[in-house]
Design a protein around this motif. Structure first.
Motif, PDB file in Angstrom:
ATOM      1  N   GLU A 138      18.944  18.850  -1.481  1.00 11.40           N
ATOM      2  CA  GLU A 138      19.720  18.891  -2.929  1.00 11.40           C
ATOM      3  C   GLU A 138      19.248  18.118  -3.786  1.00 11.40           C
ATOM      4  O   GLU A 138      19.029  16.847  -3.716  1.00 11.40           O
ATOM      5  CB  GLU A 138      21.253  18.465  -2.313  1.00 11.40           C
ATOM      6  N   LEU A 139      19.149  18.599  -4.985  1.00 10.42           N
ATOM      7  CA  LEU A 139      18.609  18.020  -6.105  1.00 10.42           C
ATOM      8  C   LEU A 139      19.502  18.195  -7.521  1.00 10.42           C
ATOM      9  O   LEU A 139      20.016  19.301  -7.767  1.00 10.42           O
ATOM     10  CB  LEU A 139      17.095  18.592  -6.406  1.00 10.42           C
ATOM     11  N   THR A 140      19.575  17.212  -8.419  1.00  5.66           N
ATOM     12  CA  THR A 140      20.245  17.396  -9.558  1.00  5.66           C
ATOM     13  C   THR A 140      19.425  16.412 -10.802  1.00  5.66           C
ATOM     14  O   THR A 140      19.164  15.384 -10.248  1.00  5.66           O
ATOM     15  CB  THR A 140      21.871  16.979  -9.631  1.00  5.66           C
ATOM     16  N   GLY A 141      19.555  17.007 -11.765  1.00  6.49           N
ATOM     17  CA  GLY A 141      18.890  16.059 -12.835  1.00  6.49           C
ATOM     18  C   GLY A 141      18.761  16.941 -14.108  1.00  6.49           C
ATOM     19  O   GLY A 141      19.067  17.907 -14.246  1.00  6.49           O
ATOM     20  N   THR A 142      17.985  16.412 -15.095  1.00  3.57           N
ATOM     21  CA  THR A 142      17.699  17.299 -16.282  1.00  3.57           C
ATOM     22  C   THR A 142      16.575  18.123 -16.184  1.00  3.57           C
ATOM     23  O   THR A 142      15.589  18.140 -15.534  1.00  3.57           O
ATOM     24  CB  THR A 142      17.136  16.018 -17.327  1.00  3.57           C
ATOM     25  N   ASP A 143      17.307  19.487 -16.873  1.00  2.00           N
ATOM     26  CA  ASP A 143      16.137  20.450 -16.778  1.00  2.00           C
ATOM     27  C   ASP A 143      15.181  20.454 -17.536  1.00  2.00           C
ATOM     28  O   ASP A 143      15.220  19.668 -18.630  1.00  2.00           O
ATOM     29  CB  ASP A 143      17.010  21.691 -16.848  1.00  2.00           C
ATOM     30  N   ARG A 144      13.896  20.897 -17.247  1.00  2.00           N
ATOM     31  CA  ARG A 144      12.645  20.938 -18.329  1.00  2.00           C
ATOM     32  C   ARG A 144      11.828  22.144 -17.511  1.00  2.00           C
ATOM     33  O   ARG A 144      11.826  22.635 -16.451  1.00  2.00           O
ATOM     34  CB  ARG A 144      11.974  19.647 -18.237  1.00  2.00           C
ATOM     35  N   PRO A 145      10.867  22.644 -18.695  1.00  2.00           N
ATOM     36  CA  PRO A 145      10.055  23.730 -18.269  1.00  2.00           C
ATOM     37  C   PRO A 145       9.103  23.331 -17.140  1.00  2.00           C
ATOM     38  O   PRO A 145       8.372  22.325 -17.145  1.00  2.00           O
ATOM     39  CB  PRO A 145       9.422  23.987 -19.584  1.00  2.00           C
ATOM     40  N   GLY A 146       8.852  24.309 -16.200  1.00  3.60           N
ATOM     41  CA  GLY A 146       8.175  23.964 -15.126  1.00  3.60           C
ATOM     42  C   GLY A 146       8.450  23.186 -13.896  1.00  3.60           C
ATOM     43  O   GLY A 146       7.855  22.814 -13.194  1.00  3.60           O
ATOM     44  N   LEU A 147       9.848  23.053 -14.018  1.00  7.36           N
ATOM     45  CA  LEU A 147      10.419  21.802 -12.895  1.00  7.36           C
ATOM     46  C   LEU A 147      10.358  22.614 -11.467  1.00  7.36           C
ATOM     47  O   LEU A 147       9.977  21.909 -10.592  1.00  7.36           O
ATOM     48  CB  LEU A 147      11.873  21.569 -13.203  1.00  7.36           C
ATOM     49  N   LEU A 148      10.825  23.658 -11.281  1.00 12.07           N
ATOM     50  CA  LEU A 148      10.820  24.635 -10.088  1.00 12.07           C
ATOM     51  C   LEU A 148       9.316  24.586  -9.678  1.00 12.07           C
ATOM     52  O   LEU A 148       9.109  24.365  -8.433  1.00 12.07           O
ATOM     53  CB  LEU A 148      11.509  25.821 -10.037  1.00 12.07           C
ATOM     54  N   SER A 149       8.473  24.821 -10.563  1.00 15.24           N
ATOM     55  CA  SER A 149       7.181  24.847  -9.868  1.00 15.24           C
ATOM     56  C   SER A 149       6.605  23.568  -9.523  1.00 15.24           C
ATOM     57  O   SER A 149       5.908  23.327  -8.263  1.00 15.24           O
ATOM     58  CB  SER A 149       5.974  25.342 -11.232  1.00 15.24           C
ATOM     59  N   GLU A 150       6.848  22.363 -10.016  1.00 14.83           N
ATOM     60  CA  GLU A 150       6.747  20.937  -9.730  1.00 14.83           C
ATOM     61  C   GLU A 150       7.252  20.624  -8.330  1.00 14.83           C
ATOM     62  O   GLU A 150       6.643  20.371  -7.438  1.00 14.83           O
ATOM     63  CB  GLU A 150       6.885  19.805 -10.599  1.00 14.83           C
ATOM     64  N   VAL A 151       8.550  21.095  -8.355  1.00 17.39           N
ATOM     65  CA  VAL A 151       9.198  20.665  -6.954  1.00 17.39           C
ATOM     66  C   VAL A 151       8.604  21.421  -5.797  1.00 17.39           C
ATOM     67  O   VAL A 151       8.358  21.073  -4.707  1.00 17.39           O
ATOM     68  CB  VAL A 151      10.691  20.970  -7.192  1.00 17.39           C
ATOM     69  N   MET A 232      26.933  20.623 -10.019  1.00 12.79           N
ATOM     70  CA  MET A 232      26.982  20.509 -11.290  1.00 12.79           C
ATOM     71  C   MET A 232      28.408  20.098 -11.914  1.00 12.79           C
ATOM     72  O   MET A 232      28.072  19.393 -12.722  1.00 12.79           O
ATOM     73  CB  MET A 232      26.850  22.342 -11.621  1.00 12.79           C
ATOM     74  N   LEU A 233      29.404  20.246 -11.152  1.00 12.35           N
ATOM     75  CA  LEU A 233      30.327  19.589 -11.695  1.00 12.35           C
ATOM     76  C   LEU A 233      30.291  18.011 -11.638  1.00 12.35           C
ATOM     77  O   LEU A 233      30.704  17.111 -12.445  1.00 12.35           O
ATOM     78  CB  LEU A 233      31.683  19.893 -10.891  1.00 12.35           C
ATOM     79  N   GLU A 234      29.829  17.418 -10.762  1.00 13.80           N
ATOM     80  CA  GLU A 234      29.661  16.271 -10.291  1.00 13.80           C
ATOM     81  C   GLU A 234      28.583  15.618 -11.313  1.00 13.80           C
ATOM     82  O   GLU A 234      28.621  14.350 -11.657  1.00 13.80           O
ATOM     83  CB  GLU A 234      28.951  15.662  -8.895  1.00 13.80           C
ATOM     84  N   ASP A 235      27.604  16.499 -11.674  1.00 16.86           N
ATOM     85  CA  ASP A 235      26.558  16.037 -12.833  1.00 16.86           C
ATOM     86  C   ASP A 235      26.992  16.135 -14.235  1.00 16.86           C
ATOM     87  O   ASP A 235      26.264  15.975 -14.868  1.00 16.86           O
ATOM     88  CB  ASP A 235      25.412  17.059 -12.470  1.00 16.86           C
ATOM     89  N   ARG A 236      28.449  16.883 -14.431  1.00 16.67           N
ATOM     90  CA  ARG A 236      29.030  16.610 -15.601  1.00 16.67           C
ATOM     91  C   ARG A 236      28.190  17.897 -16.579  1.00 16.67           C
ATOM     92  O   ARG A 236      28.189  17.487 -17.689  1.00 16.67           O
ATOM     93  CB  ARG A 236      29.066  15.508 -16.398  1.00 16.67           C
TER      94      ARG A 236
END
Length: 444
Positions: A138-151, A232-236
């Motif tokens: 499980e991962l949460t954080g700030t979105d940015r372009p290419g994030l899924l590719s890096e993960v 997402m709720l926990e991440d506000r």
């Protein structure tokens, strides 16, 4: 892995209360199906002793069975749960197959019967159960372009095979639930040192320039969409700044008022209808620890209308202006999370280790970012859906799509909904064979 579920001492909804267990045992659920009373929908009646979260459990079953709820009438006052759902199949038709109807009744009964483990009440609604089939990330954080590719590249380098995954982005936040197996054994990863290493690497990648990323790695199973809402709720992600509002899609109409004579708060929602809308809103109210005592749902027009009479699990209505605004924000976010801005791409090909990493790398190299993704493995086949957009926020150009399809394979990657893209399947490109080794399934 454990998650806080609130203070149960002040609630009459404690799932460990022996009296509640006795009532449920003496009054087992009754599920009846009526195909005669309505011309255009199958009517499902659910009667049961009440318990916290039971509405979500039933709605989750209907959603997982891919049934469309056209209307619903909810009543759960006085310790008894009585709901009526008018449902159709995905094509809008009544369900007439007797074996399918019996299967629906069986699934609902198992989910709410005493001792059920499908989605138990509050104490176990948020959590993970052991599984030897895969490792849950499980991962949460700030979105940015290419994030899924890096993960996905990190997971491939760590010899992890992505079996299933779902990624949501909303309001510049991102959440992902990923199921992986060991590349060699095909089983869950159990080595504690290796799990720690995976967590550290993913946390580092997902963190980026942010300080609030979270990464969790454990052996377990969970309901993916249920968990994504919670994350997402926990991440506000519901917190929206004024400058974000100006760029957002039309915000759904949500209101919360108090009916003081009956000590209810009345929530009304009106927005464009879409699949899984009822699940998303009920999930949010449950996660915020509110109980729906009465309600009605109507989605037979172009818009969906929902009305709920709620109280907090401590029995009180909404008791402050700040909480009223928070409920509105959270419900708006729940409605918006699946409304991804971007073009829909569907990939179907033989599965192999590193496939997700390769596909998302190609997206990134061509200037696309993934706003939502559903990654699934069925036998030896990968069936993936991506919603993508230009990193600059513009619509995806046709020449970019064609370049990507040339590289991945025109019959492997299908484009859905682009106004200039031909609807008929294109012929296989000769370029596809230059990359056949990239997308051909490989033995482990």
């Amino acid at each position: 892995m454990a998650f806080a579920d609130g203070d149960s001492s002040s609630s009459s909804w404690d799932s460990d209360d022996e009296y509640q267990k006795f009532i449920q045992k003496m009054n087992p659920p009754r599920i009846t199906i009526d195909n005669a009373s309505c011309a255009n929908a199958t009517i499902i009646h659910v009667d049961s002793a009440n318990k916290y979260g039971i509405l979500l459990e039933v709605v989750q079953v209907l959603t997982d069975l891919e049934l469309i709820v056209k209307k619903a009438y909810i009543s759960s006052d006085g310790g008894w749960f009585m709901d009526v759902f008018n449902v159709t199949d995905q094509s809008g038709q009544k369900i007439m197959d007797e074996s399918v109807l019996e299967g629906i009744k069986d699934c609902i009964y198992k989910s709410i019967a005493p001792g059920s483990c499908f989605l138990p009440s509050r104490r176990r609604a948020i959590g993970v159960e052991p599984s030897s089939d895969y490792t849950l990330i499980e991962l949460t954080g700030t979105d940015r372009p290419g994030l899924l590719s890096e993960v996905s590249a990190v997971l491939t380098n760590l010899d992890c095979n992505v079996v299933n995954a779902e990624v949501w982005t909303h309001n510049k936040r991102a959440a992902a639930v990923i199921q992986v197996t060991d590349r060699k054994s095909g089983l869950a990863i159990s080595d504690a040192e290796r799990l720690c290493r995976i967590k550290e690497r993913l946390h580092y990648v997902f963190k980026g320039r942010s300080r609030d990323a979270k990464a969790t790695v454990a052996m377990g199973i969970t309901h993916t969409e249920r968990r994504l809402h919670q994350m997402m709720l926990e991440d506000r992600d519901y917190e929206r700044y004024d400058k974000d509002k100006a760029n957002a899609n039309p915000i759904p109409m949500v209101s919360v008022v108090n009916w003081l004579q009956k000590e209810y708060s009345v929530v009304t929602m009106r927005c464009k209808d879409r699949p899984k809308l009822l699940f998303d809103t009920v999930c949010t109210l449950t996660d915020m620890q509110y109980v729906v005592y009465h309600g009605s749902v109507d989605t037979e027009g172009p818009e969906a209308y929902q009305e709920y009479y709620i109280r907090h699990i401590d029995g009180s209505p909404v008791n402050s202006e700040a909480e009223r605004k928070r409920i509105i924000q959270c419900l708006e976010a729940a409605i918006e999370r699946r409304v991804s801005e971007g073009l829909k791409l569907e990939l179907s090909t033989g599965d192999r280790v590193g496939l997700l990493s390769d596909v998302t790398r190609i997206f990134r190299e061509n200037g696309l970012t993934v706003t939502r993704a559903e990654v699934a493995t069925r036998g030896n086949k990968a069936i993936n859906t991506f919603f993508v957009r230009d990193t600059a926020g513009s619509s995806v150009e046709l020449k970019t799509l064609e370049a990507i399809r040339q590289e991945i394979g025109q019959t492997v990657l299908q484009v859905k909904g682009h106004p200039d893209h031909p609807k008929s399947p294109a012929q296989e490109s000769p370029t596809r064979f230059l990359f056949s080794s990239l997308f051909r399934p490989r033995s482990l």
